[in-house]
Structures are given as structure tokens and as C-alpha cells.
Design an enzyme around this catalytic site. Structure first.
Site, PDB file in Angstrom:
ATOM      1  N   HIS A 193       0.823  -1.208   0.000  1.00  0.00           N
ATOM      2  CA  HIS A 193       0.000   0.000   0.000  1.00  0.00           C
ATOM      3  C   HIS A 193       0.855   1.256   0.000  1.00  0.00           C
ATOM      4  O   HIS A 193       0.579   2.208  -0.715  1.00  0.00           O
ATOM      5  CB  HIS A 193      -0.830   0.066   1.283  1.00  0.00           C
ATOM      6  CG  HIS A 193      -1.987  -0.850   1.299  1.00  0.00           C
ATOM      7  ND1 HIS A 193      -2.905  -0.875   0.295  1.00  0.00           N
ATOM      8  CD2 HIS A 193      -2.377  -1.760   2.205  1.00  0.00           C
ATOM      9  CE1 HIS A 193      -3.819  -1.767   0.581  1.00  0.00           C
ATOM     10  NE2 HIS A 193      -3.522  -2.329   1.744  1.00  0.00           N
ATOM     11  N   ARG A 208      -2.217  -2.215 -15.827  1.00  0.00           N
ATOM     12  CA  ARG A 208      -2.230  -3.417 -14.973  1.00  0.00           C
ATOM     13  C   ARG A 208      -3.569  -3.480 -14.233  1.00  0.00           C
ATOM     14  O   ARG A 208      -3.682  -3.043 -13.095  1.00  0.00           O
ATOM     15  CB  ARG A 208      -1.086  -3.360 -13.955  1.00  0.00           C
ATOM     16  CG  ARG A 208       0.299  -3.559 -14.554  1.00  0.00           C
ATOM     17  CD  ARG A 208       1.343  -3.541 -13.442  1.00  0.00           C
ATOM     18  NE  ARG A 208       2.620  -4.087 -13.833  1.00  0.00           N
ATOM     19  CZ  ARG A 208       3.692  -3.346 -14.146  1.00  0.00           C
ATOM     20  NH1 ARG A 208       3.633  -2.040 -14.125  1.00  0.00           N
ATOM     21  NH2 ARG A 208       4.824  -3.927 -14.481  1.00  0.00           N
ATOM     22  N   ARG A 217      -4.478  -4.755 -20.122  1.00  0.00           N
ATOM     23  CA  ARG A 217      -4.075  -6.146 -19.884  1.00  0.00           C
ATOM     24  C   ARG A 217      -5.121  -6.811 -19.002  1.00  0.00           C
ATOM     25  O   ARG A 217      -5.507  -6.254 -17.967  1.00  0.00           O
ATOM     26  CB  ARG A 217      -2.711  -6.178 -19.187  1.00  0.00           C
ATOM     27  CG  ARG A 217      -2.287  -7.596 -18.858  1.00  0.00           C
ATOM     28  CD  ARG A 217      -0.901  -7.663 -18.315  1.00  0.00           C
ATOM     29  NE  ARG A 217      -0.838  -7.245 -16.915  1.00  0.00           N
ATOM     30  CZ  ARG A 217       0.285  -7.269 -16.200  1.00  0.00           C
ATOM     31  NH1 ARG A 217       1.420  -7.637 -16.770  1.00  0.00           N
ATOM     32  NH2 ARG A 217       0.284  -6.893 -14.942  1.00  0.00           N
ATOM     33  N   GLU A 230       6.392 -13.347 -21.841  1.00  0.00           N
ATOM     34  CA  GLU A 230       7.118 -13.239 -20.575  1.00  0.00           C
ATOM     35  C   GLU A 230       7.441 -14.603 -19.976  1.00  0.00           C
ATOM     36  O   GLU A 230       8.001 -14.697 -18.897  1.00  0.00           O
ATOM     37  CB  GLU A 230       6.337 -12.364 -19.584  1.00  0.00           C
ATOM     38  CG  GLU A 230       4.869 -12.707 -19.429  1.00  0.00           C
ATOM     39  CD  GLU A 230       4.125 -11.734 -18.513  1.00  0.00           C
ATOM     40  OE1 GLU A 230       4.758 -10.915 -17.831  1.00  0.00           O
ATOM     41  OE2 GLU A 230       2.887 -11.825 -18.476  1.00  0.00           O
ATOM     42  N   ASN A 232      10.298  -8.292 -16.992  1.00  0.00           N
ATOM     43  CA  ASN A 232      10.444  -8.611 -15.557  1.00  0.00           C
ATOM     44  C   ASN A 232      10.269 -10.114 -15.348  1.00  0.00           C
ATOM     45  O   ASN A 232      11.055 -10.760 -14.659  1.00  0.00           O
ATOM     46  CB  ASN A 232       9.389  -7.885 -14.716  1.00  0.00           C
ATOM     47  CG  ASN A 232       9.390  -6.389 -14.938  1.00  0.00           C
ATOM     48  OD1 ASN A 232      10.381  -5.828 -15.394  1.00  0.00           O
ATOM     49  ND2 ASN A 232       8.286  -5.733 -14.640  1.00  0.00           N
ATOM     50  N   ASP A 233       9.204 -10.635 -15.954  1.00  0.00           N
ATOM     51  CA  ASP A 233       8.962 -12.068 -15.804  1.00  0.00           C
ATOM     52  C   ASP A 233       9.837 -12.890 -16.732  1.00  0.00           C
ATOM     53  O   ASP A 233      10.263 -13.979 -16.369  1.00  0.00           O
ATOM     54  CB  ASP A 233       7.474 -12.377 -16.049  1.00  0.00           C
ATOM     55  CG  ASP A 233       6.657 -12.071 -14.818  1.00  0.00           C
ATOM     56  OD1 ASP A 233       7.068 -12.501 -13.725  1.00  0.00           O
ATOM     57  OD2 ASP A 233       5.628 -11.391 -14.930  1.00  0.00           O
ATOM     58  N   ARG A 243      11.875 -12.542  -8.852  1.00  0.00           N
ATOM     59  CA  ARG A 243      11.936 -11.084  -9.038  1.00  0.00           C
ATOM     60  C   ARG A 243      11.667 -10.293  -7.764  1.00  0.00           C
ATOM     61  O   ARG A 243      11.878  -9.081  -7.742  1.00  0.00           O
ATOM     62  CB  ARG A 243      10.989 -10.641 -10.152  1.00  0.00           C
ATOM     63  CG  ARG A 243       9.541 -10.925  -9.882  1.00  0.00           C
ATOM     64  CD  ARG A 243       8.674 -10.632 -11.085  1.00  0.00           C
ATOM     65  NE  ARG A 243       8.139  -9.278 -11.071  1.00  0.00           N
ATOM     66  CZ  ARG A 243       7.223  -8.863 -11.928  1.00  0.00           C
ATOM     67  NH1 ARG A 243       6.781  -9.655 -12.888  1.00  0.00           N
ATOM     68  NH2 ARG A 243       6.761  -7.641 -11.850  1.00  0.00           N
ATOM     69  N   CYS A 245       7.301  -3.918 -22.196  1.00  0.00           N
ATOM     70  CA  CYS A 245       6.655  -3.140 -21.136  1.00  0.00           C
ATOM     71  C   CYS A 245       7.198  -3.478 -19.749  1.00  0.00           C
ATOM     72  O   CYS A 245       6.684  -2.994 -18.743  1.00  0.00           O
ATOM     73  CB  CYS A 245       5.137  -3.282 -21.176  1.00  0.00           C
ATOM     74  SG  CYS A 245       4.581  -4.962 -20.925  1.00  0.00           S
TER      75      CYS A 245
END
Ligand code: PEP
Ligand code: MG
Length: 589
Positions: A199, A306, A342, A441, A464-465, A475, A512
Site C-alpha cells: 500500500h 495493470r 491487460r 514473458e 520482468n517475468d 523477481r 513493457c
């Protein structure tokens, strides 16, 4: 002040919201309330229940007031929806019913019983392997503390009024602390715990306040009033900075400022190389309020929305209408530019509930992304309806996460067709010709990209993935973070395969993941043939600067040499040499 040090202390954490703050520390500690413990008579039970109900009502009122303050002042949807979660906690039967039952059975004062029940409940949440549920413990703790304070007649001590230039340091900040904090005077905040998805990080980004999380025990080792520098870029908190550090930061600040000013002038200029090759630069968003900043830096669309963030911090699913409102707002705001929506990527490190994403030993290798959607078809269809309808109002594109092979794309496309048939039958306007893309990914998708390319309109590399799965580097594990190398020969070979597959099938390919926003890697990606880069707001001007100062030809030469390199560090050295030549300020500030 006791324990005052004269020497500089540097705490290293994770920078989750960019910017540098200079000011004085305020350590925010939540004092454990002293909970009275006494017996009551059977006649007093109803009185205690009434007290409890009144405390719940007061708490709800306070939360609504806070929400109103936020919507009129800060305008942060994130804060507001977190407060919705807080209100729902005050209505949660799992917390309320046992209090009533135990009051009747045990005949103790309500604060004592309530504290016992909530402490156990929070402890259970904190012990769960599921990160989302563990983070939920923070919300429950925050609300129950407020209820307790109302029961005890204390006023809620927040961060609503602090001296100018305050750097708040805390073990963690509850959502109601961050959402009600004095934005005029809080210069930055730093917490011992947290990650990019916590958060605190989400709030910091939406408030545009520099923030660093994951500082281990910093809140135990600093004191109120100490001068400090909080660097949200590098993720450092420097307490009692030395003259030398102040000087270095002063210089860096001037340099950053003049670089930012220079880059701001690029806003309306095309992302085009010196030899006329055009690149599409777009932005990543999690929340609608990220759009304003993206437009400000001249993003030509949203390359990654996202959407799973709409599903977090709540028990129910967002309705089709609620989702439509979000998607259509993004589409309208960016019109005529594209918005790539996405479909939800729950699982991995983002969870909704046990029914949708049950706890797993290996969540990153488990029930995640498109796998969840293909198993929960109704939930998937609701999202698809909302996206397709939003597409009627502008330029929306649809993208699937975590595709591991063509069969999943075919299956998902079939569901899209069913949804389209329903919308057509119902006479609801929607984007008939919406472009559909696959995120690449997962290594198996990268290796079979030529098969997937025949079923979609575009690819977007989730680096990233892709790095995580190709190199077996978790990650979110800081201990192995140094092993994640986007320029590793394995990654470059996968990337080359994807670019060739895309272009041979006349579709475009973007990136991305985080690497798309790192100016150092821009020549490599463009040289390898990537058509679009999508990134966070802060980095877009820097990436554009690199593109405008290099030639496609030299980037292609670099990429060809990179494909022969044995070590990622050799590729990085070539990239640094190129950036050093075209704009050295990008490396040093
Ligand atoms: C990625 O994996 O690179 C990506 C962009 O998706 P996410 O970070 O949301 O997994
Ligand atoms: Mg991903």
C-alpha cells in the site's frame, strides 16, 4: 537529544517513488494502547454491545470524513478505495459476531474482548504465506486500532499536521496514515518493510511523494528531529548527512534539475532517431491517476494498464460497470492514442482471495495470469465485456498476460468471440476490430513466438517475468536480484526470436517490463528491432532523449555485437560507452 550521532548513517532500501526530499525526521510509532480488563455484570452486557456499536459507527463516520477530505483535496482514487476496504472491515461479521458472542459468554469489558479477537485475527493473517492476505493484516490492524481508540475515547493520532519538511520514518504506514497525511509538509516517507506492491508504495506513487521502503530497522535507529536526505531514486535514507554528502546532493540536485528542464522541452517532439526511425513511447499505469503525469511527459498511449489493481484490496469482484468506468476513462483520456488493457494478472505476488487465487507453495509458477482467467471464465468474460465496450469510445487494445503457448491464446480468443457475440446480440456497442496482443514473458512463449504471432495483432515483452523465468531469479527476492540480467545472452536470444517472429508475421512488438524504462538499454532494444517501449512516467523523457540522440544504424550495430557477447556485463559496457557519448548526464544524474 539522547543517542544523537554526529556521523552520517546510510540506510539502503527500495526506492518506490522518485524524487529527493531534504528535511527532518519524524519517527511515527504506534503506541500500544493500554487495554483495561475488568468483569461486567449480566445486565451490563447490552450496554457494552451498545458501546461497541457506537464505536463502529464513529469509526465509519471518521472514515467517510477522511474519504471526503481525500476526494476534495487529494483526489486519489487509490486512497479512497482503500478506505472503502476499511469501512467494509468495520462491517465484517468475522470480527463483529465473535465479540458479541464472547461478551455474552465471558462478561468482560468490550475493549478487552475486542482486542483479544482482533489480535488473534491479525496474527493469523500475518502468518499466511499469501502476500496479499498478509498485507490485508495492515488494513485490519489500522481499522481495529481506530475502533479501539474510539472505544477508549482517544482521538486518532495521525500525521495530519506536521512541521514543514518532515520525513516520516515508520515501521510501516497504514493506509489511513498515508491518505490523511499533511501533504503540504510531508517531504517524504520511509518504512522498514514493504515492496513495490505494498500500500505504501502505491500511495506514495499516487501522491507523488518520494518514498523508500524495505529499510529493515531504520525506524529503530533514527530519532525525531535528525536532519536527513531521502532519495527515492536510489532507495536511500541518509541521516545526519555530512557536509560532503550535502554538497554532493546539492550538485546532483542542480544537475538533475537542469536535466529535467532540458528533457521537459522534448515533450511534444517525436521519439525519432537521428536517421529518422520512429519509436512508439507509451506508459505503464496501475491506477487512473497515473495518466495525468503520463500525458504531461508526452506519452503516446498506455502500453500496459495493470488492471489487477482494481481487484486487489477487496473481497468482491469489481462489476462490469465499475470496470467499464475505469477502462473508458483511460481510453477517453488518451484518445486518439492507444490504451493497452491487460486482462488481470492475479497470482504470483498479487492475490485476490482464496477462491480465486488459493495459497500455493510456488505462486510464480502456479495459478497466475491467463491461467486464472481461463479457469474463471465468468470473471474473465465480465472483464472482456468491459474492455470491449470501452473500446467503442476510443483506441483500446486487449492483452493477455502469462501466455505460455499458442493454445492459451486460441482458447482466450474463443472466449473473446463468445463475448462479442453476446454484446452483438444485446445491441451493446463495442470495438468489433479490437487489436489483441500477447505478453511474451514466459520462455516457452518466447521460443514459440512464431506460432503465437499468427493468432495476435501484437506482442509485448514482459521483461520482468521473462528474466525471472529464464534465469530462475525470483523477481521479489533481493538476495538474488544481482543475477537478473536483461542483457544476458539467453535473454537476447529470446528477444531476437520474438522480434523476428513478430516482424515475419507483420505485427509489432513492444517491451513493457522495467527494462523498457531504463535509458541504458534503449539502444539495445531499439537496435534489436523493438517497435514500442512502455514505462513509468519518470523515465519516459530520458528514454526519448536517448532515441533522439542516437542513430538506428549504430543501435543495430550495437545489438549485433551484443548478440556475440558472452557476458551481460560486456553488453552493459558497450551501452554505457554509447550513452556516455550521446548524453553523459543520463549516466550521472
Ligand atoms: C513484466 O513481467 O515485465 C510485466 C510488465 O508485467 P508485470 O510486471 O506486471 O508482471
Ligand atoms: Mg509480468
Amino acid at each position: 537529544m539522547s543517542g544523537k550521532t554526529t556521523s552520517e548513517q546510510v540506510f539502503q532500501g527500495i526506492g518506490v517513488s522518485p524524487g529527493v526530499a531534504r528535511g527532518q525526521i519524524l519517527v511515527y510509532r504506534i503506541a500500544e494502547e493500554a487495554i483495561p480488563h475488568y468483569d461486567i455484570t449480566p445486565e451490563q452486557v447490552s450496554q457494552e454491545i451498545a458501546r461497541f456499536e457506537q464505536a463502529l459507527i464513529t469509526t465509519r463516520q471518521q472514515l467517510h470524513e477522511l474519504q471526503q477530505k481525500i476526494s476534495s483535496g487529494i483526489g486519489s482514487d487509490a486512497s479512497s478505495s482503500i478506505l472503502d476496504v476499511h469501512v467494509s472491515i468495520t462491517e465484517d461479521p468475522a470480527l463483529i459476531e465473535p465479540v458479541i458472542t464472547r461478551l455474552e459468554q465471558e462478561k468482560k469489558n468490550v475493549e478487552f474482548i475486542f482486542n483479544e479477537i482482533t489480535r488473534k485475527y491479525i496474527h493469523t493473517l500475518q502468518e499466511l504465506p499469501d502476500e496479499f492476505l498478509r498485507e490485508r493484516a495492515v488494513d485490519v490492524q489500522d481499522v481495529t486500532r481506530r475502533i479501539l481508540q474510539n472505544l477508549l475515547g482517544h482521538t486518532h493520532r495521525g500525521l495530519t499536521s506536521v512541521p514543514p519538511g518532515t520525513i516520516v520514518v515508520a515501521y510501516d504506514l497504514a493506509p489511513s496514515d498515508t491518505s490523511s497525511l499533511d501533504r503540504e509538509h510531508v517531504a517524504g516517507f520511509a518504512t522498514d518493510v514493504g515492496s513495490h506492491t505494498s500500500h505504501t508504495a502505491i500511495m506514495a506513487r499516487s501522491m507523488n511523494i518520494p518514498a523508500v521502503v524495505g529499510l529493515h530497522d531504520a525506524s529503530q535507529r533514527v530519532h525525531d528531529g535528525q536532519p536527513a536526505i531521502l532519495d527515492g531514486y536510489s532507495g536511500t535514507l541518509i541521516v545526519e548527512p555530512s557536509e560532503q554528502t550535502l554538497y554532493i546532493y546539492g550538485q546532483l540536485q542542480v544537475k538533475r534539475h537542469s536535466l529535467e528542464e532540458r528533457l521537459a522541452a522534448l515533450r511534444d517532439l517525436p521519439a525519432e532517431t537521428l536517421d529518422g526511425h520512429r519509436v512508439h513511447l507509451s506508459g505503464n499505469i496501475e491506477l487512473l491517476q497515473d495518466i495525468e503525469g503520463l500525458k504531461h511527459v508526452g506519452a503516446e498511449g498506455i502500453g500496459l494498464f495493470r488492471t489487477e489493481y482494481l481487484f486487489l484490496n477487496r473481497r468482491d469482484f469489481p462489476s462490469e460497470e465499475e470496470q467499464y468506468e475505469q477502462y473508458v476513462s483511460a481510453v477517453r483520456a488518451m484518445k486518439p492514442h492507444p490504451v493497452i488493457i491487460r486482462t488481470i494478472d492475479l497470482g504470483g505476488d498479487k492475490f485476490h482471495s482464496d477462491e480465486v487465487t488459493p495459497p500455493e507453495i510456488n505462486p510464480f509458477l502456479g495459478f497466475r495470469g491467463i491461467r486464472v482467467c481461463l479457469a474463471h471464465v465468468e470473471m474473465f468474460k465480465t472483464q472482456l465485456r468491459a474492455i470491449l465496450r470501452a473500446g467503442a469510445e476510443g483506441n483500446a487494445k486487449l492483452m493477455y498476460p502469462m501466455i505460455s503457448g499458442v493454445a492459451e491464446v486460441v482458447q482466450a480468443n474463443r472466449i473473446v468471440e463468445e463475448v462479442m457475440a453476446d454484446l452483438r446480440r444485446d445491441g451493446v456497442p463495442f470495438a468489433e476490430n479490437i487489436d489483441i496482443g500477447a505478453m511474451i514473458e514466459v520462455p516457452s512463449a518466447a521460443l514459440t513466438a512464431e506460432m503465437i504471432a499468427t493468432e495476435v495483432d501484437f506482442f509485448s515483452i514482459g521483461s520482468n517475468d521473462l528474466v525471472q523465468y529464464t534465469m530462475a531469479v525470483d523477481r521479489v527476492n533481493e538476495r538474488v536480484a544481482n543475477l537478473a540480467e536483461p542483457a544476458h545472452p539467453a535473454i537476447l536470444r529470446l528477444l531476437r526470436n520474438c522480434v523476428e517472429a513478430a516482424h515475419n508475421n507483420n505485427i509489432w512488438i513492444g517491451v513493457c517490463g522495467e527494462v523498457a524504462g531504463q535509458p541504458l538499454y534503449t539502444p539495445l532494444l531499439i537496435g534489436m528491432g523493438v517497435d514500442e517501449l512502455s514505462m513509468g512516467t519518470a523515465n519516459l523523457p530520458r528514454v526519448k532523449e536517448v532515441i533522439r540522440r542516437m542513430k538506428l544504424e549504430e543501435a543495430q550495430e550495437l545489438a549485433a555485437a551484443a548478440l556475440h557477447a558472452i557476458h551481460a556485463r560486456d553488453v552493459v559496457a558497450m551501452l554505457k560507452a554509447l550513452i556516455q557519448r550521446i548524453d553523459p548526464d543520463l549516466l550521472s544524474s
